[in-house]
Design an enzyme around this catalytic site. Structure first.
Site, PDB file in Angstrom:
ATOM      1  N   ASP A  49      73.099 -13.625 -45.825  1.00 24.26           N
ATOM      2  CA  ASP A  49      74.343 -14.206 -46.342  1.00 24.26           C
ATOM      3  C   ASP A  49      75.164 -13.104 -46.994  1.00 24.26           C
ATOM      4  O   ASP A  49      74.968 -12.760 -48.158  1.00 24.26           O
ATOM      5  CB  ASP A  49      74.043 -15.306 -47.351  1.00 24.26           C
ATOM      6  CG  ASP A  49      75.316 -16.023 -47.816  1.00 24.26           C
ATOM      7  OD1 ASP A  49      76.427 -15.567 -47.472  1.00 24.26           O
ATOM      8  OD2 ASP A  49      75.193 -17.032 -48.523  1.00 24.26           O
ATOM      9  N   HIS A 100      79.210 -13.020 -53.474  1.00 26.73           N
ATOM     10  CA  HIS A 100      77.977 -12.636 -54.145  1.00 26.73           C
ATOM     11  C   HIS A 100      77.881 -11.132 -54.417  1.00 26.73           C
ATOM     12  O   HIS A 100      76.861 -10.680 -54.939  1.00 26.73           O
ATOM     13  CB  HIS A 100      76.785 -13.075 -53.304  1.00 26.73           C
ATOM     14  CG  HIS A 100      76.816 -14.526 -52.949  1.00 26.73           C
ATOM     15  ND1 HIS A 100      76.719 -15.529 -53.884  1.00 26.73           N
ATOM     16  CD2 HIS A 100      76.973 -15.145 -51.742  1.00 26.73           C
ATOM     17  CE1 HIS A 100      76.792 -16.697 -53.277  1.00 26.73           C
ATOM     18  NE2 HIS A 100      76.957 -16.496 -51.990  1.00 26.73           N
ATOM     19  N   ILE A 106      78.326 -14.401 -58.121  1.00 27.52           N
ATOM     20  CA  ILE A 106      77.278 -15.369 -58.448  1.00 27.52           C
ATOM     21  C   ILE A 106      76.089 -15.184 -57.500  1.00 27.52           C
ATOM     22  O   ILE A 106      76.217 -14.596 -56.420  1.00 27.52           O
ATOM     23  CB  ILE A 106      77.793 -16.817 -58.360  1.00 27.52           C
ATOM     24  CG1 ILE A 106      78.238 -17.152 -56.929  1.00 27.52           C
ATOM     25  CG2 ILE A 106      78.922 -17.049 -59.351  1.00 27.52           C
ATOM     26  CD1 ILE A 106      78.642 -18.610 -56.720  1.00 27.52           C
ATOM     27  N   GLY A 134      73.086 -19.722 -53.687  1.00 30.40           N
ATOM     28  CA  GLY A 134      72.347 -20.958 -53.891  1.00 30.40           C
ATOM     29  C   GLY A 134      70.984 -20.912 -53.213  1.00 30.40           C
ATOM     30  O   GLY A 134      69.994 -21.409 -53.751  1.00 30.40           O
TER      31      GLY A 134
END
Length: 285
Positions: free
Chosen positions: A190, A195, A210, A213
């Site tokens: 990802d 990120h 961040i 998930g």
């Protein structure tokens, strides 16, 4: 332009190839916190090629392709965040080999103009030779910029999660994420700049990049394996979670677990900000 709900029916990705390698299985395990004690043989089997074991939560990463379908239906990808993830294992994952998966959009839940929409996806992961089903992954994406598009598809309600019992948790796992946790985890597939790039994170409404998930998901899976299952990956049959808030790399994730017959109920928060990151979840064991 908002999500085009007319695109949902019949929209799918089929026979998507996955060439899984031992190195990729190890990299995923490292990215979700395994191997921090290299002398612990229980964890080392996930991060060393000798007698390598694949993590059950790896199925969610191997089938990561929902962003392609989200783009096709017109979601504003700058404002999409992960709202939920689940994996049901039908057999242990091979640490290396050739696999295939199929992904479909099963539903859109419109929360209203200015409130976003939930997009539900389902993926079947199978062996390339023989076609044996390995896992079914379900994912919920929160398209924060696409409210008012209208609901569509077969699924019109978000997944339900049982509430934990009114007693102290049986186990609490404390996991200190690394400041570079997202930079390490993104190498598993990802590469969303949300990120890694501070400017992209600010454009999406966050002060800084961040954590993925799926990384938080894997860390919660690690908590169940470590606290309840003695790192026996064959005993984890499923893991489903609902995300509440993102984790910032460097924060401490505290996962609370309640053990019941055949399942573990869980939730998690970050200690530094005292906010929930997993508001509900359960593992089947």
């Amino acid at each position: 332009m908002p999500i085009d709900r007319a695109m949902v029916d019949g929209l799918s990705l089929t026979d998507q190839p996955v060439h899984q390698t031992a190195a990729a299985s190890i990299l995923y395990a490292l990215g979700t916190g395994f191997g921090r004690d290299p002398l612990d043989g229980r964890e080392r089997r996930f991060v060393h090629e000798r007698d390598l074991v694949a993590l059950p939560t790896l199925a969610a990463q191997l089938t990561f392709a929902g962003h392609v379908l989200l783009e096709r239906i017109g979601a504003d990808m700058r404002l999409v965040v992960h709202a939920g993830q689940g994996v049901a294992l039908h057999r242990p994952l091979p640490p290396e080999g050739h696999l295939l998966f199929d992904t479909i959009v099963t539903g859109i839940i419109d929360k209203g103009a200015g409130r976003g929409a939930l997009v539900l996806l389902e993926t079947h992961l199978r062996e390339r030779t023989g076609g044996g089903l390995l896992a079914v992954a379900t994912s919920t994406a929160f398209a924060r910029g696409d409210g008012g598009c209208g609901s569509a598809g077969r699924d019109r309600a978000p997944p339900l999660f049982p509430a934990p019992p009114a007693r102290p948790p049986d186990h609490v796992d404390i996991f200190h994420t690394r400041p570079d946790q997202a930079l390490l985890f993104r190498l598993s597939g990802d590469m969303n700049p949300l990120h890694a790039d501070p400017e992209a994170a600010r454009a999406a409404g966050f002060d800084r990049p961040i954590l993925h998930g799926l990384c938080t998901y894997g860390i919660c899976g690690r908590a169940v394996l470590a606290s309840v299952l003695d790192f026996d990956a064959t005993r984890l049959r499923a893991l489903h979670v609902r995300f509440a808030h993102p984790v910032f790399p460097g924060e401490t994730i505290m996962t609370e677990m309640w053990v019941e017959e055949g399942r573990v109920l869980l939730r998690a928060h970050v200690r530094e900000r005292a906010v929930a990151v997993i508001s509900g979840g359960y593992a089947l064991i």
